[in-house]
Design a protein around this motif. Sequence first.
Motif, short mmCIF file in Angstrom:
data_model
loop_
_atom_site.label_atom_id
_atom_site.label_comp_id
_atom_site.label_asym_id
_atom_site.label_seq_id
_atom_site.Cartn_x
_atom_site.Cartn_y
_atom_site.Cartn_z
N UNK A 101 0.87 -1.17 0.00
CA UNK A 101 0.00 0.00 0.00
C UNK A 101 0.91 1.22 0.00
N UNK A 102 0.86 1.98 -1.10
CA UNK A 102 1.67 3.19 -1.22
C UNK A 102 0.87 4.35 -0.65
N UNK A 103 1.36 4.97 0.41
CA UNK A 103 0.66 6.05 1.08
C UNK A 103 1.17 7.43 0.68
N UNK A 104 1.98 7.51 -0.35
CA UNK A 104 2.40 8.83 -0.83
C UNK A 104 1.15 9.57 -1.31
N UNK A 105 1.06 10.84 -0.97
CA UNK A 105 -0.16 11.59 -1.20
C UNK A 105 -0.51 11.69 -2.68
N UNK A 106 0.48 11.77 -3.56
CA UNK A 106 0.19 11.86 -4.99
C UNK A 106 -0.38 10.55 -5.54
N UNK A 109 5.51 4.54 3.19
CA UNK A 109 5.16 5.87 3.67
C UNK A 109 6.21 6.91 3.35
N UNK A 110 7.39 6.51 2.93
CA UNK A 110 8.46 7.45 2.65
C UNK A 110 9.19 7.83 3.92
N UNK A 111 10.30 8.54 3.77
CA UNK A 111 11.11 8.91 4.93
C UNK A 111 10.58 10.20 5.54
N UNK A 146 9.68 13.59 7.44
CA UNK A 146 9.98 13.99 8.82
C UNK A 146 9.56 12.92 9.83
N UNK A 147 8.87 11.88 9.39
CA UNK A 147 8.51 10.78 10.27
C UNK A 147 7.15 10.93 10.93
N UNK A 148 6.37 11.96 10.56
CA UNK A 148 5.06 12.17 11.18
C UNK A 148 4.10 11.05 10.79
N UNK A 149 4.06 10.71 9.48
CA UNK A 149 3.16 9.65 9.02
C UNK A 149 3.55 8.30 9.64
N UNK A 150 4.83 8.04 9.74
CA UNK A 150 5.29 6.78 10.34
C UNK A 150 4.83 6.68 11.79
N UNK A 151 4.92 7.76 12.53
CA UNK A 151 4.48 7.76 13.92
C UNK A 151 2.97 7.55 14.02
N UNK A 152 2.22 8.18 13.14
CA UNK A 152 0.76 7.99 13.14
C UNK A 152 0.39 6.55 12.80
N UNK A 153 1.13 5.97 11.85
CA UNK A 153 0.87 4.57 11.48
C UNK A 153 1.17 3.64 12.67
N UNK A 188 15.12 -3.55 3.92
CA UNK A 188 15.87 -2.37 3.52
C UNK A 188 16.30 -2.42 2.07
N UNK A 189 16.70 -3.61 1.59
CA UNK A 189 17.15 -3.73 0.19
C UNK A 189 16.04 -3.40 -0.79
N UNK A 190 14.82 -3.74 -0.44
CA UNK A 190 13.70 -3.52 -1.35
C UNK A 190 13.10 -2.14 -1.21
N UNK A 191 12.88 -1.68 0.03
CA UNK A 191 12.12 -0.45 0.26
C UNK A 191 12.92 0.70 0.84
N UNK A 192 14.13 0.45 1.29
CA UNK A 192 14.87 1.50 1.96
C UNK A 192 14.30 1.73 3.36
N UNK A 193 14.39 2.97 3.85
CA UNK A 193 13.92 3.28 5.20
C UNK A 193 12.46 3.69 5.23
N UNK A 194 11.82 3.87 4.07
CA UNK A 194 10.49 4.45 4.03
C UNK A 194 9.34 3.48 3.94
#
Length: 185
Positions: free
Chosen positions: A93-98, A139-141, A143-150, A167-173
């Motif tokens: 599930x890609x949660x990027x706003x665009x 969720x992407x990297x 500022x970390x607000x979305x990650x905290x809400x999740x 990490x190899x597939x998605x990185x930190x986000x």
Amino acid sequence: MKINVGDKVETIDDNISGIVKTINDNTILIEDDNGFEFKFEAKELIVSTQKNNLESAVYSSDIEAIKREKEEVKRHKIPKVKPKERNAPVFEVDLHIHQLTASTRNMTSFDMLNLQVDTARRQLEFAIRKRIPKIVFIHGVGEGVLKQELETLFSRYNNVKYYDADYKTYGLGATELRIFQNIEP
């Protein structure tokens, strides 16, 4: 070729040559020019030819014996059966706003965050209903607000364990969820 006592022999894999002293079953004892004795198996030695050229070595050797030696029984590789989980497609599930809306015009940061969290909640509920064992929320990297809400959202469920995705597939986000079916939400 048959090796006999007194023959001059050379090793196949090493630079050792000498005269055959004794033969016991498949073990041959040779003595080199310096007087040192070595033990080899018969398949590790060849008889030295009087003419030290390649043509005489090829034509005087037993081609059929060499073919038989090379055609030793080879083990068949048994294909490894991979566990189901490795072959199962991952529910992402890609949660990027665009990805969630066509335009962010007239949306505040709070509205965008609520849209992303609501989408995550709906997709999580869908996965629980459809008994999907793993979900990855991208969720992407930022500022970390979305990650905290999740993480706050995920901690409300008893049957969910969450951790950083590969990490190899998605990185930190990205965050990966494992949904346990035998525990009540």
